[in-house]
Design a protein around this motif. Structure first.
Motif, PDB file in Angstrom:
ATOM      1  N   ILE A  34     -48.615  48.248  15.169  1.00 28.44           N
ATOM      2  CA  ILE A  34     -47.556  48.456  16.153  1.00 28.44           C
ATOM      3  C   ILE A  34     -47.635  49.869  16.720  1.00 28.44           C
ATOM      4  O   ILE A  34     -47.599  50.076  17.928  1.00 28.44           O
ATOM      5  N   ASN A  35     -47.761  50.846  15.842  1.00 28.61           N
ATOM      6  CA  ASN A  35     -47.967  52.240  16.230  1.00 28.61           C
ATOM      7  C   ASN A  35     -49.176  52.769  15.474  1.00 28.61           C
ATOM      8  O   ASN A  35     -49.707  52.095  14.581  1.00 28.61           O
ATOM      9  N   ALA A  36     -49.617  53.974  15.805  1.00 27.64           N
ATOM     10  CA  ALA A  36     -50.730  54.579  15.075  1.00 27.64           C
ATOM     11  C   ALA A  36     -50.346  54.725  13.603  1.00 27.64           C
ATOM     12  O   ALA A  36     -49.239  55.139  13.264  1.00 27.64           O
ATOM     13  N   THR A  37     -51.263  54.360  12.714  1.00 23.78           N
ATOM     14  CA  THR A  37     -50.982  54.410  11.285  1.00 23.78           C
ATOM     15  C   THR A  37     -52.284  54.640  10.533  1.00 23.78           C
ATOM     16  O   THR A  37     -53.320  54.956  11.148  1.00 23.78           O
ATOM     17  N   THR A  38     -52.265  54.489   9.228  1.00 25.86           N
ATOM     18  CA  THR A  38     -53.472  54.693   8.429  1.00 25.86           C
ATOM     19  C   THR A  38     -53.621  53.578   7.395  1.00 25.86           C
ATOM     20  O   THR A  38     -52.649  52.910   7.034  1.00 25.86           O
ATOM     21  N   LEU A  39     -54.852  53.407   6.916  1.00 31.04           N
ATOM     22  CA  LEU A  39     -55.154  52.540   5.786  1.00 31.04           C
ATOM     23  C   LEU A  39     -55.789  53.389   4.694  1.00 31.04           C
ATOM     24  O   LEU A  39     -56.448  54.394   4.987  1.00 31.04           O
ATOM     25  N   PRO A  40     -55.598  53.023   3.423  1.00 25.15           N
ATOM     26  CA  PRO A  40     -56.077  53.875   2.322  1.00 25.15           C
ATOM     27  C   PRO A  40     -57.587  54.111   2.368  1.00 25.15           C
ATOM     28  O   PRO A  40     -58.360  53.269   2.832  1.00 25.15           O
ATOM     29  N   ALA A  41     -57.991  55.272   1.865  1.00 30.74           N
ATOM     30  CA  ALA A  41     -59.419  55.586   1.740  1.00 30.74           C
ATOM     31  C   ALA A  41     -60.048  54.682   0.691  1.00 30.74           C
ATOM     32  O   ALA A  41     -59.371  54.143  -0.195  1.00 30.74           O
ATOM     33  N   LEU A  42     -61.367  54.512   0.794  1.00 29.43           N
ATOM     34  CA  LEU A  42     -62.076  53.661  -0.161  1.00 29.43           C
ATOM     35  C   LEU A  42     -62.405  54.403  -1.451  1.00 29.43           C
ATOM     36  O   LEU A  42     -62.686  53.783  -2.474  1.00 29.43           O
ATOM     37  N   LYS A  43     -62.371  55.760  -1.397  1.00 29.67           N
ATOM     38  CA  LYS A  43     -62.689  56.561  -2.573  1.00 29.67           C
ATOM     39  C   LYS A  43     -61.549  57.525  -2.865  1.00 29.67           C
ATOM     40  O   LYS A  43     -60.910  58.034  -1.937  1.00 29.67           O
ATOM     41  N   PRO A  44     -61.276  57.809  -4.137  1.00 26.77           N
ATOM     42  CA  PRO A  44     -60.219  58.773  -4.482  1.00 26.77           C
ATOM     43  C   PRO A  44     -60.506  60.146  -3.867  1.00 26.77           C
ATOM     44  O   PRO A  44     -61.634  60.630  -3.881  1.00 26.77           O
ATOM     45  N   GLY A  45     -59.475  60.766  -3.321  1.00 28.39           N
ATOM     46  CA  GLY A  45     -59.608  62.084  -2.752  1.00 28.39           C
ATOM     47  C   GLY A  45     -60.079  62.124  -1.317  1.00 28.39           C
ATOM     48  O   GLY A  45     -60.024  63.188  -0.676  1.00 28.39           O
ATOM     49  N   ALA A  46     -60.552  60.990  -0.796  1.00 33.82           N
ATOM     50  CA  ALA A  46     -61.019  60.957   0.590  1.00 33.82           C
ATOM     51  C   ALA A  46     -59.825  60.799   1.533  1.00 33.82           C
ATOM     52  O   ALA A  46     -58.731  60.389   1.129  1.00 33.82           O
ATOM     53  N   LYS A  47     -60.045  61.115   2.795  1.00 35.87           N
ATOM     54  CA  LYS A  47     -58.988  60.978   3.790  1.00 35.87           C
ATOM     55  C   LYS A  47     -58.774  59.504   4.144  1.00 35.87           C
ATOM     56  O   LYS A  47     -59.732  58.717   4.128  1.00 35.87           O
ATOM     57  N   PRO A  48     -57.544  59.136   4.479  1.00 31.16           N
ATOM     58  CA  PRO A  48     -57.289  57.740   4.879  1.00 31.16           C
ATOM     59  C   PRO A  48     -57.937  57.443   6.230  1.00 31.16           C
ATOM     60  O   PRO A  48     -58.366  58.347   6.956  1.00 31.16           O
ATOM     61  N   PHE A  49     -57.997  56.146   6.550  1.00 33.74           N
ATOM     62  CA  PHE A  49     -58.584  55.721   7.814  1.00 33.74           C
ATOM     63  C   PHE A  49     -57.512  55.630   8.893  1.00 33.74           C
ATOM     64  O   PHE A  49     -56.447  55.057   8.676  1.00 33.74           O
ATOM     65  N   TYR A  50     -57.820  56.176  10.034  1.00 29.64           N
ATOM     66  CA  TYR A  50     -56.902  56.173  11.185  1.00 29.64           C
ATOM     67  C   TYR A  50     -56.985  54.840  11.918  1.00 29.64           C
ATOM     68  O   TYR A  50     -58.070  54.337  12.231  1.00 29.64           O
ATOM     69  N   ILE A  51     -55.814  54.237  12.176  1.00 27.27           N
ATOM     70  CA  ILE A  51     -55.717  52.998  12.928  1.00 27.27           C
ATOM     71  C   ILE A  51     -54.901  53.271  14.183  1.00 27.27           C
ATOM     72  O   ILE A  51     -53.693  53.533  14.102  1.00 27.27           O
ATOM     73  N   PRO A  52     -55.520  53.230  15.371  1.00 25.63           N
ATOM     74  CA  PRO A  52     -54.759  53.496  16.594  1.00 25.63           C
ATOM     75  C   PRO A  52     -53.670  52.448  16.818  1.00 25.63           C
ATOM     76  O   PRO A  52     -53.712  51.342  16.259  1.00 25.63           O
ATOM     77  N   ALA A  53     -52.718  52.784  17.632  1.00 22.78           N
ATOM     78  CA  ALA A  53     -51.657  51.830  17.985  1.00 22.78           C
ATOM     79  C   ALA A  53     -52.258  50.636  18.726  1.00 22.78           C
ATOM     80  O   ALA A  53     -53.255  50.759  19.440  1.00 22.78           O
ATOM     81  N   LEU A  54     -51.643  49.478  18.532  1.00 21.14           N
ATOM     82  CA  LEU A  54     -52.018  48.242  19.234  1.00 21.14           C
ATOM     83  C   LEU A  54     -53.481  47.887  19.026  1.00 21.14           C
ATOM     84  O   LEU A  54     -54.175  47.424  19.932  1.00 21.14           O
ATOM     85  N   THR A  55     -53.958  48.083  17.801  1.00 22.04           N
ATOM     86  CA  THR A  55     -55.349  47.779  17.456  1.00 22.04           C
ATOM     87  C   THR A  55     -55.407  46.549  16.565  1.00 22.04           C
ATOM     88  O   THR A  55     -54.669  46.456  15.578  1.00 22.04           O
ATOM     89  N   ASN A  56     -56.304  45.623  16.889  1.00 24.20           N
ATOM     90  CA  ASN A  56     -56.481  44.428  16.083  1.00 24.20           C
ATOM     91  C   ASN A  56     -57.264  44.754  14.816  1.00 24.20           C
ATOM     92  O   ASN A  56     -58.338  45.363  14.881  1.00 24.20           O
ATOM     93  N   VAL A  57     -56.731  44.339  13.673  1.00 21.99           N
ATOM     94  CA  VAL A  57     -57.409  44.517  12.386  1.00 21.99           C
ATOM     95  C   VAL A  57     -57.653  43.129  11.799  1.00 21.99           C
ATOM     96  O   VAL A  57     -56.711  42.442  11.394  1.00 21.99           O
ATOM     97  N   THR A  58     -58.913  42.726  11.768  1.00 15.50           N
ATOM     98  CA  THR A  58     -59.280  41.454  11.137  1.00 15.50           C
ATOM     99  C   THR A  58     -59.537  41.711   9.660  1.00 15.50           C
ATOM    100  O   THR A  58     -60.257  42.657   9.309  1.00 15.50           O
ATOM    101  N   TYR A  59     -58.962  40.886   8.795  1.00 18.39           N
ATOM    102  CA  TYR A  59     -59.230  41.013   7.368  1.00 18.39           C
ATOM    103  C   TYR A  59     -59.762  39.676   6.852  1.00 18.39           C
ATOM    104  O   TYR A  59     -59.367  38.607   7.297  1.00 18.39           O
ATOM    105  N   SER A  60     -60.701  39.762   5.919  1.00 21.26           N
ATOM    106  CA  SER A  60     -61.382  38.562   5.445  1.00 21.26           C
ATOM    107  C   SER A  60     -61.171  38.346   3.953  1.00 21.26           C
ATOM    108  O   SER A  60     -61.766  39.039   3.116  1.00 21.26           O
ATOM    109  N   VAL A  61     -60.321  37.380   3.635  1.00 21.41           N
ATOM    110  CA  VAL A  61     -60.146  36.957   2.245  1.00 21.41           C
ATOM    111  C   VAL A  61     -61.430  36.310   1.744  1.00 21.41           C
ATOM    112  O   VAL A  61     -61.830  36.485   0.589  1.00 21.41           O
TER     113      VAL A  61
END
Length: 597
Positions: free
Chosen positions: A442-469
């Protein structure tokens, strides 16, 4: 309403018109006030370049702005899967081709291995993000639920079939649908086995009839019909009776052509229209934002949706009339919220609204959710039982020990059969009903880093995020080195406490968070009941590759692929949900007491 392609062209007309007007006004002013005459060729070239130049400048500004915003948020941009052609056209064509002709998720194997478990690519210069990380899914679906939604692109693409139903709505409309349906999915409702028994008996009768003709059966077709008949009766007390049409013959059988003709005559039936509509809307989603250009002259979903509406409209109107009669008779059930024993889900829904469009959307959404989850699970469960006779033997042993050869299973019986649940869970792990899904920030946000201590990932506003179970469920780092193998014991033995118990988010066949599937227990009960009834009757299952249509067998080059793809003996595909391409053709052996364990 005009075809989608016409509406699309009308939408892009204003900016093109503005460009034409700007060129015309500029050349007119130059000629009138400065006596500068601009050649027609220059005017045309300027017009042709003006809008693309504006878009290029806008894209460059977006890229610059996003880099600055990511830095301000203390985040990093998601790693890029680089394209070779402008606008990522090469990647879009590759994805479309592999989705249509490849193995599920195959197209993402390279970026997952070389870019990371989260990556982005630019489709027509717009960021598209893909992730198979459980922490990202947990963030999107649960922790930061209010920061993500289905989004405008997703809902508009699927709206022709799903409308504003619970699977395709956001905000207050989603809450309204969720509130309407939640009270109906109690234990008493989801374990109401009379419906399952009626339709499982009919399915087994149809299967036995075909097997007695020494013919293989399309098990997927049987299960689609069984779950459709069960779902329609559960939802609105009016079964579509798809099982009574009789089962198809193998492609080489003399009767297959006449059966195909009969099916063509019934191609506008409710069941086939439902399948057609699901294929059309899922194809639109795969093509992307330009899909209307392929439907300039006609709306490809309209024909099938008319059939669906013709079936549903009288049923919904009848439910509304029953409600009015109850009110007229002074019954207070609709006011108290009490659900009667003879009340269907539709009867319950009309207590909340009399809007035909809302009711129709919700019924279609619930039917797809209730039918396809169980159908996918049972189809692939029998596929695995055919490939693993030792699992079949052990599962039958548990069923016969707990229920016997003919008794109808109860809720308590099913709860006690741990191996039965493990077989279902392992099937759901390898072939989750919804393999890929999408949310929009909905707005710019972040997703957790894949490694401890790393910076989170930036997700721009209105961006499609496909996730695969689907991809996550097969990761060896999450499930162990044998993650690609079918082994129900992983839900029973030490691997359960090693992998799943400390990280429950790695198993999401029914999603998680506020939008977790309301019909989860219904699906488990229906699949368990049907497996018990089938294995009481049959003790041998084998694949019949000759009956499998030649163009639906796995391509020869798959044997060189990695993981399960190299060993598959059917062709898994997905539209909204997973299925086996052109069926799952099996031969079943009737159980004999002499062969019992």
């Amino acid at each position: 309403m005009p075809p989608p392609g016409v509406l699309f062209l009308l939408g892009v007309l204003p900016p093109i018109s503005l460009a034409a007007i700007a060129v015309y006004v500029t050349t007119h002013l130059l000629r009138s006030y400065f006596e500068i005459y601009v050649p027609a060729a220059v005017s045309i070239l300027t017009f042709l370049l003006l809008y693309p130049s504006y878009k290029a400048a806008a894209i460059a500004w977006d890229v610059h702005s996003q880099k600055r915003e990511a830095a301000a948020m203390g985040a990093v941009e998601v790693p890029l899967w680089e394209a070779k052609w402008p606008g990522g056209l090469d990647l879009l064509l590759l994805i479309a081709k592999k989705i249509e002709n490849g193995y599920p998720g195959e197209v993402f194997n390279w970026p997952l291995q070389h870019v990371g478990q989260i990556f982005r690519f630019r489709a027509f210069w717009v960021n598209q993000i893909f992730t198979s990380d459980p922490e990202h899914m947990k963030t999107i679906l649960a922790i930061d639920f209010n920061k993500f939604e289905k989004g405008k692109w997703f809902t508009e693409t699927l709206s022709a079939m799903l409308g504003t139903g619970v699977l395709n709505s956001d905000g207050e409309m989603w809450k309204f649908h969720r509130t309407m349906t939640r009270p109906f999915f109690t234990r008493d409702r989801t374990s109401h086995f009379d419906i399952f028994e009626r339709h499982s008996d009919e399915a087994i009768l149809q299967m036995t009839t075909r097997l007695n003709e020494d013919c293989a059966i399309d098990f997927q077709d049987v299960i689609w019909r069984f779950t459709l008949d069960s779902a329609t009766e559960f939802l609105f007390g009016s079964c579509v009776h798809s099982l009574s049409d009789g089962l198809p013959y193998p492609h080489f059988h003399p009767k297959s052509k006449s059966a195909s003709s009969d099916n063509d005559n019934r191609s506008l039936s409710f069941a086939s229209a439902l399948e057609e509509a699901m294929y059309v809307v899922s194809r639109r989603a795969r093509i992307g934002p330009i899909w209307p250009l392929l439907e300039i002259f006609n709306d490809k979903s309209r024909r099938s949706m008319k059939v669906i509406e013709r079936f549903l409209d009288p049923i919904i109107r009848h439910a509304l009339e029953r409600k009015r009669l109850m009110v007229g008779d002074g019954e207070g059930r609709e006011k108290s919220g009490e659900i009667g024993d003879d009340e269907t889900l539709l009867d319950h829904l009309v207590k909340s609204t009399e809007d035909m469009s809302i009711l129709k959307d919700e019924v279609i959404n619930m039917m797809i959710a209730g039918r396809d989850t169980t159908a996918t699970t049972l189809t692939y469960a029998f596929y695995f039982l055919a490939l693993h006779p030792h699992v079949l033997e052990r599962l039958r042993g548990e069923i016969l020990a707990n229920v016997g050869h003919s008794r109808r299973p109860t809720f308590d019986d099913i709860r006690e059969m741990k191996y039965l649940r493990a077989v279902i869970n392992e099937t759901l792990r390898l072939f989750p009903p919804v393999p890929f899904n999408l949310r929009t920030s909905i707005n710019a946000t972040t997703l957790p880093a894949l490694k401890p201590g790393a910076k989170p990932f930036y997700i721009p506003a209105l961006t499609n995020v496909t996730y695969s179970v689907f991809t996550m469920h097969r990761r060896t780092d999450l499930w162990g080195p044998d993650a690609q193998e079918f082994d129900p014991d992983r839900f029973i033995d030490s691997r359960l406490n090693k992998y799943l118990t400390p990280n429950p988010a790695i198993f999401q066949p029914f999603s998680i968070g506020p939008r977790i599937c309301l019909g989860q227990q219904f699906a488990y009960n229906e699949a368990s009941f049907m497996l018990v009834r089938l294995l009481q009757r049959f003790d041998g299952i084998t694949l019949d590759s000759a009956a499998q249509p030649p163009d639906s067998r796995p391509p020869p080059e798959w044997v060189l692929a990695e993981g399960r793809q190299a060993k598959e003996q059917v062709w898994p595909k997905s539209h909204i949900t997973m299925y086996s391409h052109k069926g799952l053709w099996l031969r079943l052996r009737a159980a004999s007491r002499e062969n019992e364990p």
